[in-house]
Design a protein around this motif. Structure first.
Motif, PDB file in Angstrom:
ATOM      1  N   TRP A  28       0.865  -1.167   0.000  1.00  0.00           N
ATOM      2  CA  TRP A  28       0.000   0.000   0.000  1.00  0.00           C
ATOM      3  C   TRP A  28       0.906   1.223   0.000  1.00  0.00           C
ATOM      4  O   TRP A  28       1.676   1.423   0.938  1.00  0.00           O
ATOM      5  N   ARG A  33      -0.766   8.170  -1.661  1.00  0.00           N
ATOM      6  CA  ARG A  33      -1.933   8.790  -1.021  1.00  0.00           C
ATOM      7  C   ARG A  33      -1.637  10.221  -0.590  1.00  0.00           C
ATOM      8  O   ARG A  33      -2.400  11.147  -0.902  1.00  0.00           O
ATOM      9  N   ARG A  37      -3.240  13.660  -2.413  1.00  0.00           N
ATOM     10  CA  ARG A  37      -4.078  14.526  -1.578  1.00  0.00           C
ATOM     11  C   ARG A  37      -3.494  15.941  -1.508  1.00  0.00           C
ATOM     12  O   ARG A  37      -4.224  16.932  -1.639  1.00  0.00           O
ATOM     13  N   ASN A  73      -1.655   1.711  -5.403  1.00  0.00           N
ATOM     14  CA  ASN A  73      -2.002   3.136  -5.331  1.00  0.00           C
ATOM     15  C   ASN A  73      -3.373   3.295  -4.671  1.00  0.00           C
ATOM     16  O   ASN A  73      -4.335   2.630  -5.051  1.00  0.00           O
ATOM     17  N   ILE A  75      -5.966   6.420  -2.439  1.00  0.00           N
ATOM     18  CA  ILE A  75      -6.174   7.760  -1.882  1.00  0.00           C
ATOM     19  C   ILE A  75      -6.919   7.672  -0.556  1.00  0.00           C
ATOM     20  O   ILE A  75      -6.676   8.437   0.359  1.00  0.00           O
ATOM     21  N   THR A  76      -7.832   6.704  -0.474  1.00  0.00           N
ATOM     22  CA  THR A  76      -8.553   6.450   0.770  1.00  0.00           C
ATOM     23  C   THR A  76      -8.573   4.944   1.003  1.00  0.00           C
ATOM     24  O   THR A  76      -8.442   4.150   0.063  1.00  0.00           O
ATOM     25  N   CYS A  77      -8.760   4.534   2.261  1.00  0.00           N
ATOM     26  CA  CYS A  77      -8.853   3.119   2.598  1.00  0.00           C
ATOM     27  C   CYS A  77      -9.789   2.977   3.792  1.00  0.00           C
ATOM     28  O   CYS A  77     -10.451   3.934   4.197  1.00  0.00           O
TER      29      CYS A  77
END
Length: 342
Positions: A28, A33, A37, A73, A75-77
């Motif tokens: 990850w 991320r 952002r 890749n 951006i949110t998890c």
């Protein structure tokens, strides 16, 4: 065998060491991320790192001889804000967790677009939509393996709660009745665009060191130099991806060819006019994705639309604020005559 790990698991003293797992591991990519952002919320000086993340993070995974698919890749998890909350809140709102809002991360790199939480301000809502599409567009057009948090494609919110593991209620549930149908359609079209273009899924890094498969240009259509990269105020660029040069090969040894692509990124808060670069052989460029308007389709226009006009080198392209545009030129159309800008 290949193994999908969180870089917090590597066991170093600080428990976080992205890029340091051995071969056969994918990670990850927390650097991805944070960079994406930061770029879309307008932080200065992020352009060089964004270019590295868009092209597979070779700086992180190349030294251990791993390929771009080592970079997961995201951006949110499951931990932190959802995509909708990332563009709707500056700060976490975890009061319902019963720990006086002390739990959960404080460094969220979020931007509420002008109002904290729910609002009926049309301008704020439009900006949040545009920001969401720009973030999704970046994720699905980057080299590496995209990981999409379930619910982000439909605008799911946790009401600003970035640590909702303890909430088995409306805070963490999926509200199917209020799904954002337009965002869902746009995300589906983006996924389809990624599947159409093997150049976005290549198994090796794009060097960009010579006139190979990727080149970088300023909004004026000129090749980027060190001054352009190092200018902290720079937030816009054009990336050219050659769909035929040094392509991956299939199991039979045949090259996996693609159309040529131009990724046009405007990180400014105002519209910006780009001049399409001269790449030698004439190309007829057609808009395929526009995150500002929600356009995403094989022929350009709104989802599923066809017949978009074509542009040639030297043409002007206005890209709206905080958005990206993907242009496509078919291999067979490299020699065709595109319409120059009036």
């Amino acid at each position: 065998m290949k193994l999908i790990a969180e870089p917090w698991d590597v066991g170093q003293p600080d428990s976080y060491d992205v890029g340091r797992f051995p071969g056969l591991w994918s990670e990850w990519n927390g650097r991805y991320r944070d960079t994406v952002r930061d770029f879309w919320r307008g932080l200065a000086g992020t352009l060089p790192d964004l270019a590295r993340r868009l092209t597979g993070s070779a700086d992180l995974y190349g030294p251990s001889r791993r390929r771009p698919n080592a970079s997961i890749n995201f951006i949110t998890c499951h931990d932190g804000f959802t995509l909708r909350d990332l563009v709707s809140y500056d700060h976490k709102h975890n009061e319902a967790n019963g720990e006086s809002n002390n739990d959960g991360a404080d460094d969220n790199r979020a931007w509420n677009c002008g109002a904290e939480g729910p609002t009926d301000d049309a301008a704020v809502l439009a900006l949040r939509g545009s920001q969401s599409r720009a973030l999704l567009g970046t994720l699905l057009l980057s080299l590496g393996v995209p990981m999409l948090l379930g619910g982000d494609e439909m605008g799911r919110t946790q009401r600003g709660n970035n640590n909702a593991y303890c909430q088995d209620n409306e805070i963490s549930w999926f509200d199917w009745g209020s799904a954002d149908a337009e965002l869902l359609a746009f995300t589906s079209a983006l996924i389809a665009a990624r599947r159409r273009h093997p150049v976005l899924r290549r198994r090796r890094y794009a060097s960009g060191a010579r006139r190979e498969d990727i080149e970088w240009f300023t909004p004026a259509g000129l090749a980027m130099n060190d001054s352009d990269w190092n200018a902290g105020w720079t937030r816009s660029f054009v990336a050219y991806l050659d769909g035929t040069r040094d392509a991956d090969r299939d199991d039979s040894g045949r090259p996996i060819l693609d159309d040529d692509l131009l990724l046009v990124v405007n990180g400014w808060w105002e519209p910006l006019t780009f001049t399409l670069p001269n790449l030698g052989t004439p190309r007829a460029w057609q808009r395929e994705v526009d995150t500002f308007t929600g356009e995403a389709g094989a022929g350009g226009g709104h989802v599923g639309a066809k017949g978009a006009p074509t542009l040639a080198a030297g043409a002007s392209l206005v890209v709206e604020p905080r958005s990206l545009v993907l242009l496509r030129a078919s291999r067979s159309g490299r020699q065709s005559k595109a319409k120059a800008a009036p």
